[in-house]
Motif scaffolding. Structure first.
Motif, PDB file in Angstrom:
ATOM      1  N   LYS A 126       8.953  18.603   4.244  1.00 49.82           N
ATOM      2  CA  LYS A 126       7.668  18.710   4.935  1.00 49.82           C
ATOM      3  C   LYS A 126       7.400  20.162   5.338  1.00 49.82           C
ATOM      4  N   GLN A 127       8.453  20.839   5.770  1.00 47.15           N
ATOM      5  CA  GLN A 127       8.284  22.240   6.183  1.00 47.15           C
ATOM      6  C   GLN A 127       7.843  23.111   5.003  1.00 47.15           C
ATOM      7  N   GLN A 128       8.475  22.896   3.850  1.00 46.65           N
ATOM      8  CA  GLN A 128       8.115  23.667   2.646  1.00 46.65           C
ATOM      9  C   GLN A 128       6.660  23.396   2.257  1.00 46.65           C
ATOM     10  N   ALA A 129       6.268  22.131   2.338  1.00 43.99           N
ATOM     11  CA  ALA A 129       4.895  21.755   1.991  1.00 43.99           C
ATOM     12  C   ALA A 129       3.900  22.468   2.905  1.00 43.99           C
ATOM     13  N   LEU A 130       4.246  22.546   4.182  1.00 42.00           N
ATOM     14  CA  LEU A 130       3.329  23.171   5.133  1.00 42.00           C
ATOM     15  C   LEU A 130       3.194  24.671   4.862  1.00 42.00           C
ATOM     16  N   VAL A 131       4.305  25.326   4.575  1.00 42.58           N
ATOM     17  CA  VAL A 131       4.270  26.757   4.252  1.00 42.58           C
ATOM     18  C   VAL A 131       3.399  26.981   3.016  1.00 42.58           C
ATOM     19  N   ARG A 132       3.582  26.150   1.990  1.00 45.10           N
ATOM     20  CA  ARG A 132       2.800  26.278   0.752  1.00 45.10           C
ATOM     21  C   ARG A 132       1.311  26.042   1.017  1.00 45.10           C
ATOM     22  N   GLU A 133       0.999  24.968   1.743  1.00 44.34           N
ATOM     23  CA  GLU A 133      -0.413  24.652   2.002  1.00 44.34           C
ATOM     24  C   GLU A 133      -1.115  25.755   2.796  1.00 44.34           C
ATOM     25  N   CYS A 134      -0.431  26.298   3.791  1.00 41.81           N
ATOM     26  CA  CYS A 134      -1.050  27.368   4.600  1.00 41.81           C
ATOM     27  C   CYS A 134      -1.284  28.608   3.754  1.00 41.81           C
ATOM     28  N   SER A 135      -0.377  28.840   2.814  1.00 42.11           N
ATOM     29  CA  SER A 135      -0.529  29.964   1.913  1.00 42.11           C
ATOM     30  C   SER A 135      -1.710  29.731   0.962  1.00 42.11           C
ATOM     31  N   LEU A 176       2.396  16.566  12.262  1.00 42.93           N
ATOM     32  CA  LEU A 176       1.821  17.820  12.742  1.00 42.93           C
ATOM     33  C   LEU A 176       2.932  18.668  13.353  1.00 42.93           C
ATOM     34  N   PHE A 177       3.110  19.850  12.793  1.00 44.14           N
ATOM     35  CA  PHE A 177       4.142  20.766  13.271  1.00 44.14           C
ATOM     36  C   PHE A 177       3.533  21.854  14.135  1.00 44.14           C
ATOM     37  N   ASN A 178       4.273  22.259  15.153  1.00 47.01           N
ATOM     38  CA  ASN A 178       3.928  23.506  15.836  1.00 47.01           C
ATOM     39  C   ASN A 178       4.231  24.616  14.843  1.00 47.01           C
ATOM     40  N   ARG A 218     -14.500  13.231   3.534  1.00 47.58           N
ATOM     41  CA  ARG A 218     -14.593  13.625   4.939  1.00 47.58           C
ATOM     42  C   ARG A 218     -15.121  15.057   5.083  1.00 47.58           C
ATOM     43  N   GLY A 219     -16.111  15.361   4.251  1.00 46.97           N
ATOM     44  CA  GLY A 219     -16.704  16.703   4.217  1.00 46.97           C
ATOM     45  C   GLY A 219     -17.310  17.107   5.551  1.00 46.97           C
ATOM     46  N   LEU A 220     -17.155  18.362   5.889  1.00 49.11           N
ATOM     47  CA  LEU A 220     -17.692  18.999   7.093  1.00 49.11           C
ATOM     48  C   LEU A 220     -17.030  18.537   8.394  1.00 49.11           C
ATOM     49  N   LEU A 221     -16.029  17.663   8.294  1.00 52.90           N
ATOM     50  CA  LEU A 221     -15.277  17.334   9.503  1.00 52.90           C
ATOM     51  C   LEU A 221     -14.220  18.413   9.711  1.00 52.90           C
ATOM     52  N   TRP A 222     -13.777  18.552  10.945  1.00 51.71           N
ATOM     53  CA  TRP A 222     -12.764  19.545  11.289  1.00 51.71           C
ATOM     54  C   TRP A 222     -11.386  18.924  11.207  1.00 51.71           C
ATOM     55  N   GLU A 223     -10.404  19.742  10.916  1.00 50.73           N
ATOM     56  CA  GLU A 223      -9.032  19.251  10.780  1.00 50.73           C
ATOM     57  C   GLU A 223      -8.069  20.406  11.043  1.00 50.73           C
ATOM     58  N   PHE A 224      -6.783  20.069  11.031  1.00 48.47           N
ATOM     59  CA  PHE A 224      -5.740  21.091  11.104  1.00 48.47           C
ATOM     60  C   PHE A 224      -5.414  21.502   9.676  1.00 48.47           C
ATOM     61  N   VAL A 225      -5.046  22.755   9.493  1.00 49.22           N
ATOM     62  CA  VAL A 225      -4.698  23.208   8.153  1.00 49.22           C
ATOM     63  C   VAL A 225      -3.456  22.449   7.673  1.00 49.22           C
ATOM     64  N   GLY A 226      -3.449  22.098   6.395  1.00 46.60           N
ATOM     65  CA  GLY A 226      -2.292  21.380   5.858  1.00 46.60           C
ATOM     66  C   GLY A 226      -2.651  20.652   4.585  1.00 46.60           C
ATOM     67  N   GLY A 227      -1.825  19.694   4.208  1.00 47.80           N
ATOM     68  CA  GLY A 227      -2.097  18.957   2.980  1.00 47.80           C
ATOM     69  C   GLY A 227      -0.948  18.055   2.609  1.00 47.80           C
ATOM     70  N   MET A 278       0.829  -1.191   0.000  1.00 47.99           N
ATOM     71  CA  MET A 278       0.000   0.000   0.000  1.00 47.99           C
ATOM     72  C   MET A 278       0.870   1.250   0.000  1.00 47.99           C
ATOM     73  N   THR A 279       0.374   2.243  -0.663  1.00 45.26           N
ATOM     74  CA  THR A 279       1.088   3.518  -0.728  1.00 45.26           C
ATOM     75  C   THR A 279       0.675   4.365   0.455  1.00 45.26           C
ATOM     76  N   VAL A 280       1.644   5.006   1.038  1.00 49.29           N
ATOM     77  CA  VAL A 280       1.341   5.914   2.140  1.00 49.29           C
ATOM     78  C   VAL A 280       1.498   7.344   1.635  1.00 49.29           C
ATOM     79  N   THR A 281       0.476   8.140   1.853  1.00 54.67           N
ATOM     80  CA  THR A 281       0.516   9.539   1.441  1.00 54.67           C
ATOM     81  C   THR A 281       1.093  10.374   2.580  1.00 54.67           C
ATOM     82  N   GLU A 282       2.159  11.115   2.285  1.00 59.06           N
ATOM     83  CA  GLU A 282       2.755  11.997   3.298  1.00 59.06           C
ATOM     84  C   GLU A 282       1.937  13.279   3.382  1.00 59.06           C
ATOM     85  N   VAL A 283       1.474  13.581   4.580  1.00 61.04           N
ATOM     86  CA  VAL A 283       0.648  14.760   4.793  1.00 61.04           C
ATOM     87  C   VAL A 283       1.245  15.567   5.949  1.00 61.04           C
ATOM     88  N   VAL A 284       1.171  16.886   5.828  1.00 62.13           N
ATOM     89  CA  VAL A 284       1.643  17.752   6.912  1.00 62.13           C
ATOM     90  C   VAL A 284       0.499  18.640   7.372  1.00 62.13           C
TER      91      VAL A 284
END
Length: 134
Positions: A46-55, A84-86, A29-38, A2-8
């Motif tokens: 991972k850090q670059q991905a998080l900066v891009r996703e938040c933007s 999950l990053f602080n 998973r519509g209408l569920l709550w989550e932390f911002v990311g992707g 199985m493929t694992v999708t890396e998410v931040v």
């Protein structure tokens, strides 16, 4: 195999509350709550991905801190490895570019919201930390 999708995702605190975002109804998973990311894209840290996703999702620039925790979760349609990053908002005011709502909640309010299943372990840890520190 199985493929694992890396998410931040970002755990963003402000005045004792942290930010949660609500997924639009038409998405998985519509209408569920989550932390911002992707998803982390090829060639990104991972850090670059998080900066891009938040933007992309909130139109803010975040300063990424250390890792709060990592979880692997199997959904029926995909398996995610979530880091999950602080993080903190360095510039901008969050806007709803992809989500249908944003809230700032205290750890005590977590139980009032329905979160994506991958976030359950993280939320428990936040509650533990909060309870231990107060």
């Amino acid at each position: 195999m199985m493929t694992v999708t890396e998410v931040v995702a970002a755990l963003i605190w402000e005045n004792g509350r942290f930010m949660i975002c609500r997924r639009p109804a038409h998405k998985a998973r519509g209408l569920l709550w989550e932390f911002v990311g992707g998803k982390v894209e090829k060639g990104e840290t991972k850090q670059q991905a998080l900066v891009r996703e938040c933007s992309e999702e909130l139109a803010v620039k975040v300063a990424v801190g250390d890792v709060f925790m990592e979880v692997t979760h199997e959904y029926p349609d995909l398996t995610v490895h979530l880091t999950l990053f602080n993080a903190a908002i360095a510039e901008g005011v969050p806007q709803l570019l992809e989500h249908c709502d944003i809230k700032w909640i205290t750890p005590a309010e977590i139980e009032k919201y329905s979160f994506c299943p991958a976030d359950e372990e993280i939320l428990k840890r936040i509650i533990q930390n909060f309870t231990n520190n107060n």
